[in-house]
Structure formats: C-alpha cells, structure tokens
Design a protein around this motif. Structure first.
Motif, mmCIF file in Angstrom:
data_model
loop_
_atom_site.group_PDB
_atom_site.id
_atom_site.type_symbol
_atom_site.label_atom_id
_atom_site.label_comp_id
_atom_site.label_asym_id
_atom_site.label_seq_id
_atom_site.Cartn_x
_atom_site.Cartn_y
_atom_site.Cartn_z
ATOM 1 N N LEU A 142 0.834 -1.208 0.000
ATOM 2 C CA LEU A 142 0.000 0.000 0.000
ATOM 3 C C LEU A 142 0.867 1.256 0.000
ATOM 4 O O LEU A 142 0.595 2.218 -0.731
ATOM 5 C CB LEU A 142 -0.920 -0.008 1.221
ATOM 6 C CG LEU A 142 -1.729 1.262 1.496
ATOM 7 C CD1 LEU A 142 -2.640 1.595 0.331
ATOM 8 C CD2 LEU A 142 -2.537 1.111 2.784
ATOM 9 N N ASP B 75 -4.569 3.520 7.883
ATOM 10 C CA ASP B 75 -5.909 3.367 8.408
ATOM 11 C C ASP B 75 -6.179 4.457 9.451
ATOM 12 O O ASP B 75 -5.256 4.968 10.065
ATOM 13 C CB ASP B 75 -6.032 1.997 9.084
ATOM 14 C CG ASP B 75 -7.477 1.630 9.347
ATOM 15 O OD1 ASP B 75 -8.374 2.313 8.820
ATOM 16 O OD2 ASP B 75 -7.715 0.668 10.095
ATOM 17 N N MET B 137 -10.009 -4.125 5.355
ATOM 18 C CA MET B 137 -10.056 -2.703 5.013
ATOM 19 C C MET B 137 -8.748 -2.249 4.379
ATOM 20 O O MET B 137 -8.753 -1.440 3.458
ATOM 21 C CB MET B 137 -10.370 -1.871 6.258
ATOM 22 C CG MET B 137 -11.818 -1.987 6.707
ATOM 23 S SD MET B 137 -12.313 -0.696 7.865
ATOM 24 C CE MET B 137 -11.138 -0.937 9.165
ATOM 25 N N VAL B 138 -7.645 -2.778 4.877
ATOM 26 C CA VAL B 138 -6.356 -2.412 4.282
ATOM 27 C C VAL B 138 -6.294 -2.892 2.839
ATOM 28 O O VAL B 138 -5.833 -2.173 1.950
ATOM 29 C CB VAL B 138 -5.180 -2.992 5.096
ATOM 30 C CG1 VAL B 138 -3.860 -2.754 4.370
ATOM 31 C CG2 VAL B 138 -5.125 -2.375 6.477
ATOM 32 N N GLU B 140 -8.812 -3.404 0.822
ATOM 33 C CA GLU B 140 -9.701 -2.551 0.027
ATOM 34 C C GLU B 140 -9.056 -1.189 -0.230
ATOM 35 O O GLU B 140 -9.205 -0.597 -1.301
ATOM 36 C CB GLU B 140 -11.030 -2.370 0.764
ATOM 37 C CG GLU B 140 -12.140 -1.786 -0.085
ATOM 38 C CD GLU B 140 -12.546 -2.685 -1.241
ATOM 39 O OE1 GLU B 140 -12.483 -3.925 -1.085
ATOM 40 O OE2 GLU B 140 -12.904 -2.135 -2.303
ATOM 41 N N HIS B 141 -8.326 -0.727 0.751
ATOM 42 C CA HIS B 141 -7.600 0.532 0.629
ATOM 43 C C HIS B 141 -6.561 0.437 -0.485
ATOM 44 O O HIS B 141 -6.408 1.348 -1.313
ATOM 45 C CB HIS B 141 -6.946 0.829 1.973
ATOM 46 C CG HIS B 141 -6.434 2.230 2.123
ATOM 47 N ND1 HIS B 141 -6.009 2.746 3.304
ATOM 48 C CD2 HIS B 141 -6.265 3.221 1.225
ATOM 49 C CE1 HIS B 141 -5.606 3.985 3.132
ATOM 50 N NE2 HIS B 141 -5.746 4.301 1.877
ATOM 51 N N SER B 144 -8.218 0.646 -3.765
ATOM 52 C CA SER B 144 -8.585 2.035 -4.042
ATOM 53 C C SER B 144 -7.415 2.811 -4.615
ATOM 54 O O SER B 144 -7.508 3.428 -5.672
ATOM 55 C CB SER B 144 -9.032 2.721 -2.750
ATOM 56 O OG SER B 144 -10.402 3.004 -2.766
ATOM 57 N N ARG B 153 -11.872 7.288 -5.156
ATOM 58 C CA ARG B 153 -11.153 7.000 -3.924
ATOM 59 C C ARG B 153 -11.733 7.767 -2.741
ATOM 60 O O ARG B 153 -11.995 7.213 -1.684
ATOM 61 C CB ARG B 153 -9.691 7.453 -4.083
ATOM 62 C CG ARG B 153 -8.734 6.344 -4.328
ATOM 63 C CD ARG B 153 -7.333 6.900 -4.426
ATOM 64 N NE ARG B 153 -6.872 6.862 -5.815
ATOM 65 C CZ ARG B 153 -5.666 7.254 -6.203
ATOM 66 N NH1 ARG B 153 -4.813 7.733 -5.312
ATOM 67 N NH2 ARG B 153 -5.321 7.163 -7.462
ATOM 68 N N LEU B 157 -13.740 6.366 0.559
ATOM 69 C CA LEU B 157 -13.286 6.606 1.933
ATOM 70 C C LEU B 157 -14.387 7.218 2.792
ATOM 71 O O LEU B 157 -14.614 6.780 3.923
ATOM 72 C CB LEU B 157 -12.055 7.520 1.922
ATOM 73 C CG LEU B 157 -11.488 7.897 3.296
ATOM 74 C CD1 LEU B 157 -11.058 6.654 4.061
ATOM 75 C CD2 LEU B 157 -10.324 8.863 3.167
ATOM 76 N N GLU B 160 -17.066 4.688 3.564
ATOM 77 C CA GLU B 160 -16.597 3.699 4.526
ATOM 78 C C GLU B 160 -16.528 4.267 5.936
ATOM 79 O O GLU B 160 -16.970 3.625 6.898
ATOM 80 C CB GLU B 160 -15.219 3.178 4.106
ATOM 81 C CG GLU B 160 -14.650 2.197 5.112
ATOM 82 C CD GLU B 160 -13.437 1.470 4.582
ATOM 83 O OE1 GLU B 160 -13.561 0.776 3.552
ATOM 84 O OE2 GLU B 160 -12.352 1.585 5.187
ATOM 85 N N ALA B 188 -3.819 9.589 3.048
ATOM 86 C CA ALA B 188 -4.517 8.304 3.033
ATOM 87 C C ALA B 188 -4.767 7.848 1.597
ATOM 88 O O ALA B 188 -4.680 6.669 1.283
ATOM 89 C CB ALA B 188 -5.845 8.409 3.773
ATOM 90 N N LEU B 189 -5.064 8.794 0.730
ATOM 91 C CA LEU B 189 -5.511 8.452 -0.618
ATOM 92 C C LEU B 189 -4.378 8.426 -1.638
ATOM 93 O O LEU B 189 -4.603 8.128 -2.811
ATOM 94 C CB LEU B 189 -6.584 9.454 -1.070
ATOM 95 C CG LEU B 189 -7.851 9.478 -0.201
ATOM 96 C CD1 LEU B 189 -8.766 10.623 -0.618
ATOM 97 C CD2 LEU B 189 -8.593 8.150 -0.312
#
Lengths: 243, 243
Positions: A142, B75, B137-138, B140-141, B144, B153, B157, B160, B188-189
């Motif tokens: 990630l 996260d 979730m990670v 899925e992140h 994204s 994205r 977020l 979610e 984050a994105l």
DNA sequence: CGGCAAGTTGAACCGCCTCAATGACGGTGG
DNA sequence: CCACCGTCATTGAGGCGGTTCAACTTGCCG
C-alpha cells in the motif's frame, strides 16, 4: 534432520526454529497434493471456504477485480506460502486467487489445521508469524502504490520477490526464475503494462536489473535496493525477537 | 443489559452477539483509561510493544513515513477500534500511530488480553473478527489507491468512514463529525492536499457530499455509494455466518 | 490585532495513460 | 514446412489526471 524439500519448512525454520515434531507434522500436512493448472481460480472472492492451501511448487496470485474490469493484485504466492490462510484463521476470504503457473498445492481443512495448532503450539505460532509477515507485506505494498513512483515501486517489488524466493532457496543475489508477465506486474503496481515495459527498460539501461524470458537477473542488487530504499525488516525478522 | 457507552461493545455486539460476561469483561478492560493529546505518537514503527490500546473516544491514525518525507496513511482508528492489536497477537507493529484529536484510550497489556481470551473464547473470536475486518479494510484501501481515480477514492473513503462510525453510533446517513483535514485525507488516498481540495469541490458541486469545518454532510448517500461502487461486505458482515 | 494552520484557487508542468502499430515467439493445422 | 494464430513485449504520439509552485483567504487563538 535431513535437508528438506519443503519450501514451507525452509521458510519457517529459518526464522522460527522448529523441532523434529513440527517438521514431521508439516511433511504430513503436505503429503497429499494435487496439481492445479495455470490460469485456474483457486478461491473466489467472498467464498467462505474453510480450508487453506500450501503452495509446494509454482506461483499464484491474490487479487481483486473492479466493476470496470480493472484488477488489483494484492500479493503473489510462491512456494512455501499459504493461500487463503485467513479464511481458516478467520471467516471469509475477501479476494480471489488464481494459479499463475501450474502449481502443486496441499489442501488443509480448517479443522485439521486448528487441531494441529493445538497439538503443536510452536507450529501454530510459526504459522501465525507467517500470516503476520503477509499482512506486513500488504501494508508495504500500500505504501508503494500510494507514495512511490513507478520506478521505485517496480524496484521494490523485484527486490522483495528476490528476498522471499531466497528464503525458500529459489533465488540467489544473482537473480531468479520469474513467471510474471508485464500485465501481472502492472496490476500489482497500479500501473499499465505499457508503462511497466518502459520502466523495465529504464532499470535495464541503468544496469540495475534485467527481466527477460521469465528470468530476473540482478546486475546491481545494492544499487537496486538503494533505489527501492528497501529495508524489509518485515521479511527476514524472526518471530523470536522479544526486546 | 444496559445501553452501553462503550463503542467497542457496540461494534462487536452488533455482529458477534456477546453475552453479559463478555460485555462485563470489556467494561473491565476499559475501566482505566488515559487521555492522549492530539498529535502525540502512540506507537513508533518497529517498536515491539506488547500491548494494545482500545480507543474509547477520539480519532487516531496509522501510517508509515518514507525516507523522502512522504507519508502513507494505512488506516484511521475511531472509537471502538484497537490500536496495535497485531503487536499483541503477533510480534512487532510495523507502522506508527498518532492521535489526531485528543483521544481517550485504555491500555491492554498483551498478557492480560491473552488470558482474557482463554477465559472467554467468544470474546477472543470477536476480537479476532475485528482484526480480520481491519485487514480487509487495508486490502480494500490498496485496491482504491491502486486502481481507482481520485474521485472514486475519496467517495469510497467517506462512505466507509460513515458506515464504520454508524456501527458505533457516531454517524447517521445524514453525516458525521470528522476531524480529518485535507492533508490527512491526501496521505490516506495517495494524493496531494491540493487535489483533495479540488475533488471535494467536485463532490460538493455534484451535491453528493459536503465536508466543511469538521463535519461531513451526505446530500445523496445513495449516489455517493454508487459512485464509490461501494459494497463493503467486509464491514458489516457478521462473523457468525458459516455457510 | 498579529500569527499560524488550514482551506482555496490559478497556471504550468510531468508522470503515466490511451490509442495505435509493429515485432518476436511458440503452437497448430493445412 | 510454412501460413496463421494468440500471447506477450516493445515503441511512438498525444492527452489527461494529478502535481508543483505560488499566491491569497479564512478561521481560530492568544
């Protein structure tokens, strides 16, 4: 203890010393195996399969599809890795797995695995460590996709694959056999196969690494590792550290 | 059973029905707590801390730094979440945590947690389910950041976060209080704060969602969810399914 | 009122994508 | 044996999404 032919034993034993009983148990789990031919789906997304597979030979891929047809590769599985381990430890697997090459796998039902862990807690701890390592790799992945450019991303992936394969005796600092095509690399790195091609050319021109006909050759592993700013403690750090 | 003020109880109980004993046990774990002020680091990368924290109030963030100063947010932790759970279940935590707001946390030493799980296996299973959810979730992140454009994205977020907060009673389909600034969203994105700003404007102009002065307001949650192609079964699916 | 963090906007640039074509290789059937 | 595939690799030209740099604004707090 004989020199084992089990990649899983090699991997676990390297950082989480196992006794003879644990090694014999792994061999027992791996006694039966079947071959899955390249391209076959092993586990479908959201399927609740109470079993895992141990990869004895060949490569597989964990991925998720998007509605628009895009694909994100989560992880590659190489010999000694588990497939669908979480769907045993926990509940549902939430991504799909497919065989990249023909692969040889041993199926392990959830119940059998649990029972084994109760009987041999050290083995349970070792496998839990492997699961933790896998998750650390996803996190690092990630970070790569989110914050590194294409060149660094690809360098990082190749260095990491090299290290992982070395742990199971399938790579040397010189290089390794690699069945990944540029589409798989692209879907892992969040790039286009076309761009992967150009970046591979750059790496080649910089005399860092060459990838041709299913073979990765490191020309300057130090330089490549520096480029990737690779530390990768999450890979080779044993589970026995306790400070 | 009284209406509880514990977000963790609310979260776990919703999908993994707990008995009175388990609920009392969580309250016991959360009895003592301390306040950590905004901006403080809770766990440093690679630190082997044999403890976890339960977030009782406030928001925290899990992230990794890069040598070049870049930051990737892994996260966000909201009330009812664990911080550093893996460093208890497993060995080292491999990323850093920091408090976004002033937060109230209860510290749980590894030994105490293990002992609790042995005494109340159902609680252990529930927490394991929560850990599994976090990992989903990670993943899925990663999907994204790897394969969705900025608009999707960000939509993903926000949807979610809304769902997660709703599970602990901190959001409604109308919206929620959100202490994230545009820099945190950007990290984050995998974007720039500047671009996040522009994308937020787009979402606002499309009358999907507004984010202003620490408040997220959904104008068209259905539309937003569709845009994000959000299914999110990994969030609200209980651990008790077994088919 | 001064100062600082965070939000907002514009203009120019660039990394990576898209579209398009061509080449290399192995397999397969006529 | 070669013509015909399909798959994968390679390269070019042009375009877009997102970045970078550089203001300027807004709100908050002392």
């Amino acid at each position: 203890m004989s020199t084992t032919s089990s990649a899983l034993v090699r991997k676990l034993n390297q950082f989480f010393p196992l006794g003879e009983a644990e090694i014999q148990e792994i061999h027992a789990l791996e006694r039966e195996s079947r071959v899955v031919s390249a391209g076959t789906e092993l586990v479908y997304e959201r399927q609740t399969a109470h079993r895992a597979f141990i990869v004895k030979d060949g490569w597989a891929v964990a991925y998720k599809m998007l509605p628009d047809g895009g694909r994100q590769v989560i992880d590659f599985a190489i010999p000694g890795d588990f497939i669908g381990l979480r769907s045993v430890l926990l509940r549902t697997s939430d991504h799909s797995f497919a065989a990249i090459t023909d692969i040889e796998v041993s199926e392990v039902p959830a119940r059998k695995m649990m029972e084994t862990f109760e009987r041999l807690p050290r083995l349970g701890a070792a496998v839990l460590w492997a699961a933790s390592r896998d998750e650390a790799m996803v996190v690092e992945h990630l970070v790569s996709v989110g914050r590194r450019d294409a060149l660094h991303r690809l360098a990082h992936l190749l260095v990491e694959l090299g290290l992982r394969l070395e742990l199971v005796g399938l790579a040397t600092p010189k290089g390794f056999a690699c069945p990944l095509n540029q589409y798989l690399l692209a879907d892992a790195l969040g790039l286009t196969a076309i761009h992967v091609n150009r970046v591979l050319r750059t790496l080649r021109e910089r005399k860092l690494v060459t990838m041709r006909q299913s073979e990765v050759v490191f020309h300057d592993l130090e330089g490549l590792r520096a480029l990737a700013s690779y530390h990768g403690g999450y890979l080779d750090q044993g589970g026995q550290r306790d400070d």
